[in-house]
Scaffold this motif. Structure first.
Motif, mmCIF file in Angstrom:
data_model
loop_
_atom_site.group_PDB
_atom_site.id
_atom_site.type_symbol
_atom_site.label_atom_id
_atom_site.label_comp_id
_atom_site.label_asym_id
_atom_site.label_seq_id
_atom_site.Cartn_x
_atom_site.Cartn_y
_atom_site.Cartn_z
ATOM 1 N N ALA A 1 -19.474 -2.530 1.871
ATOM 2 C CA ALA A 1 -18.427 -2.562 0.852
ATOM 3 C C ALA A 1 -18.089 -1.135 0.457
ATOM 4 O O ALA A 1 -18.983 -0.300 0.286
ATOM 5 C CB ALA A 1 -18.894 -3.353 -0.354
ATOM 6 N N THR A 2 -16.816 -0.851 0.317
ATOM 7 C CA THR A 2 -16.404 0.506 -0.024
ATOM 8 C C THR A 2 -16.757 0.842 -1.468
ATOM 9 O O THR A 2 -16.741 -0.023 -2.344
ATOM 10 C CB THR A 2 -14.901 0.716 0.211
ATOM 11 O OG1 THR A 2 -14.582 2.080 -0.065
ATOM 12 C CG2 THR A 2 -14.058 -0.172 -0.674
ATOM 13 N N ALA A 3 -17.067 2.101 -1.698
ATOM 14 C CA ALA A 3 -17.322 2.584 -3.056
ATOM 15 C C ALA A 3 -16.035 3.084 -3.699
ATOM 16 O O ALA A 3 -16.020 3.429 -4.877
ATOM 17 C CB ALA A 3 -18.367 3.702 -3.020
ATOM 18 N N VAL A 4 -14.955 3.118 -2.926
ATOM 19 C CA VAL A 4 -13.666 3.589 -3.439
ATOM 20 C C VAL A 4 -13.091 2.523 -4.366
ATOM 21 O O VAL A 4 -13.010 1.349 -4.009
ATOM 22 C CB VAL A 4 -12.691 3.879 -2.280
ATOM 23 C CG1 VAL A 4 -11.302 4.183 -2.787
ATOM 24 C CG2 VAL A 4 -13.222 5.021 -1.419
ATOM 25 N N ALA A 5 -12.711 2.938 -5.556
ATOM 26 C CA ALA A 5 -12.131 2.000 -6.525
ATOM 27 C C ALA A 5 -10.653 1.781 -6.225
ATOM 28 O O ALA A 5 -9.940 2.729 -5.889
ATOM 29 C CB ALA A 5 -12.300 2.535 -7.939
ATOM 30 N N PRO A 6 -10.178 0.545 -6.352
ATOM 31 C CA PRO A 6 -8.767 0.295 -6.089
ATOM 32 C C PRO A 6 -7.883 0.756 -7.236
ATOM 33 O O PRO A 6 -8.313 0.831 -8.385
ATOM 34 C CB PRO A 6 -8.698 -1.227 -5.954
ATOM 35 C CG PRO A 6 -9.816 -1.711 -6.808
ATOM 36 C CD PRO A 6 -10.897 -0.670 -6.695
ATOM 37 N N VAL A 7 -6.651 1.064 -6.897
ATOM 38 C CA VAL A 7 -5.614 1.369 -7.879
ATOM 39 C C VAL A 7 -4.576 0.260 -7.777
ATOM 40 O O VAL A 7 -4.150 -0.085 -6.675
ATOM 41 C CB VAL A 7 -4.957 2.740 -7.586
ATOM 42 C CG1 VAL A 7 -3.744 2.967 -8.467
ATOM 43 C CG2 VAL A 7 -5.972 3.856 -7.744
ATOM 44 N N ILE A 8 -4.194 -0.308 -8.905
ATOM 45 C CA ILE A 8 -3.137 -1.315 -8.906
ATOM 46 C C ILE A 8 -1.815 -0.564 -8.843
ATOM 47 O O ILE A 8 -1.461 0.166 -9.765
ATOM 48 C CB ILE A 8 -3.204 -2.202 -10.157
ATOM 49 C CG1 ILE A 8 -4.518 -2.963 -10.190
ATOM 50 C CG2 ILE A 8 -2.013 -3.164 -10.191
ATOM 51 C CD1 ILE A 8 -4.749 -3.743 -11.475
ATOM 52 N N GLU A 9 -1.096 -0.728 -7.737
ATOM 53 C CA GLU A 9 0.182 -0.031 -7.563
ATOM 54 C C GLU A 9 1.338 -0.796 -8.189
ATOM 55 O O GLU A 9 2.288 -0.205 -8.680
ATOM 56 C CB GLU A 9 0.461 0.204 -6.083
ATOM 57 C CG GLU A 9 -0.438 1.235 -5.480
ATOM 58 C CD GLU A 9 0.013 1.648 -4.103
ATOM 59 O OE1 GLU A 9 -0.198 2.821 -3.764
ATOM 60 O OE2 GLU A 9 0.559 0.821 -3.343
ATOM 61 N N SER A 10 1.260 -2.124 -8.128
ATOM 62 C CA SER A 10 2.307 -2.937 -8.743
ATOM 63 C C SER A 10 1.767 -4.333 -8.978
ATOM 64 O O SER A 10 0.796 -4.756 -8.351
ATOM 65 C CB SER A 10 3.565 -2.985 -7.868
ATOM 66 O OG SER A 10 3.289 -3.641 -6.654
ATOM 67 N N GLU A 11 2.437 -5.037 -9.890
ATOM 68 C CA GLU A 11 2.037 -6.407 -10.183
ATOM 69 C C GLU A 11 3.263 -7.180 -10.643
ATOM 70 O O GLU A 11 4.078 -6.675 -11.417
ATOM 71 C CB GLU A 11 0.957 -6.421 -11.256
ATOM 72 C CG GLU A 11 0.325 -7.768 -11.451
ATOM 73 C CD GLU A 11 -0.947 -7.711 -12.279
ATOM 74 O OE1 GLU A 11 -1.294 -8.756 -12.832
ATOM 75 O OE2 GLU A 11 -1.581 -6.642 -12.364
ATOM 76 N N THR B 1 -1.282 -6.624 -0.609
ATOM 77 C CA THR B 1 -0.782 -7.377 -1.749
ATOM 78 C C THR B 1 -1.428 -8.748 -1.726
ATOM 79 O O THR B 1 -1.335 -9.461 -0.723
ATOM 80 C CB THR B 1 0.752 -7.512 -1.685
ATOM 81 O OG1 THR B 1 1.316 -6.196 -1.688
ATOM 82 C CG2 THR B 1 1.289 -8.286 -2.873
ATOM 83 N N ARG B 2 -2.093 -9.099 -2.821
ATOM 84 C CA ARG B 2 -2.773 -10.390 -2.877
ATOM 85 C C ARG B 2 -2.031 -11.338 -3.797
ATOM 86 O O ARG B 2 -1.320 -10.909 -4.701
ATOM 87 C CB ARG B 2 -4.221 -10.247 -3.297
ATOM 88 C CG ARG B 2 -4.475 -9.960 -4.755
ATOM 89 C CD ARG B 2 -5.898 -10.272 -5.172
ATOM 90 N NE ARG B 2 -6.163 -11.682 -5.041
ATOM 91 C CZ ARG B 2 -7.351 -12.203 -4.750
ATOM 92 N NH1 ARG B 2 -8.381 -11.428 -4.578
ATOM 93 N NH2 ARG B 2 -7.515 -13.490 -4.633
ATOM 94 N N SER B 3 -2.206 -12.609 -3.539
ATOM 95 C CA SER B 3 -1.621 -13.655 -4.363
ATOM 96 C C SER B 3 -2.523 -13.887 -5.570
ATOM 97 O O SER B 3 -3.727 -14.098 -5.420
ATOM 98 C CB SER B 3 -1.491 -14.952 -3.562
ATOM 99 O OG SER B 3 -1.172 -16.025 -4.416
ATOM 100 N N LEU B 4 -1.959 -13.862 -6.758
ATOM 101 C CA LEU B 4 -2.746 -14.123 -7.957
ATOM 102 C C LEU B 4 -3.109 -15.604 -8.066
ATOM 103 O O LEU B 4 -4.058 -15.957 -8.772
ATOM 104 C CB LEU B 4 -1.981 -13.657 -9.194
ATOM 105 C CG LEU B 4 -1.728 -12.142 -9.255
ATOM 106 C CD1 LEU B 4 -0.906 -11.789 -10.495
ATOM 107 C CD2 LEU B 4 -3.025 -11.363 -9.231
ATOM 108 N N ALA B 5 -2.388 -16.459 -7.353
ATOM 109 C CA ALA B 5 -2.701 -17.893 -7.357
ATOM 110 C C ALA B 5 -3.985 -18.194 -6.578
ATOM 111 O O ALA B 5 -4.585 -19.246 -6.767
ATOM 112 C CB ALA B 5 -1.541 -18.679 -6.766
ATOM 113 N N ALA B 6 -4.414 -17.275 -5.730
ATOM 114 C CA ALA B 6 -5.614 -17.476 -4.908
ATOM 115 C C ALA B 6 -6.855 -16.947 -5.617
ATOM 116 O O ALA B 6 -7.655 -16.214 -5.038
ATOM 117 C CB ALA B 6 -5.428 -16.813 -3.554
#
Length: 102
Positions: free
Chosen positions: A64-74, A40-45
């Protein structure tokens, strides 16, 4: 602990222990054998670029990974991302790299 730039990007308090924080990157194996790297990353950063890198051996180069991220929550302040590596995964090392944004 974590490097200060990573703590900042994840919205953690560098003056407090992080062992119980859900924001700490975690690698889990699913019942189907996939590996999921989640953080979980901070959107302020927004001044920090986070990248997920992998290698199959610690003495090999990280890429760097070729796997694309999925946004699980925001929320208004955080975003939880998941990177799923398909099964079968024999050996995989994963790290979160933080760099100042250009």
């Amino acid at each position: 602990g974590l490097p200060l730039l990573v703590e900042y990007a994840l919205g953690l308090d560098p003056a407090s222990p992080d062992a119980s924080s859900a924001a700490i990157p975690a690698l889990q194996r699913t019942a189907g054998g996939e590996l999921v790297f989640r953080f979980t990353r901070s959107l302020a950063a927004a001044d920090v670029v986070l990248s997920v890198e992998t290698t199959d051996a610690l003495d090999a180069a990280w890429t760097a990974t070729a796997v694309a991220p999925v946004i699980e929550s925001e929320t208004g302040t955080t975003r939880t991302l998941a990177f799923t590596f398909p099964a079968p995964v024999r050996a995989l090392f994963v790290r979160l790299r933080a760099q100042p944004a250009p």
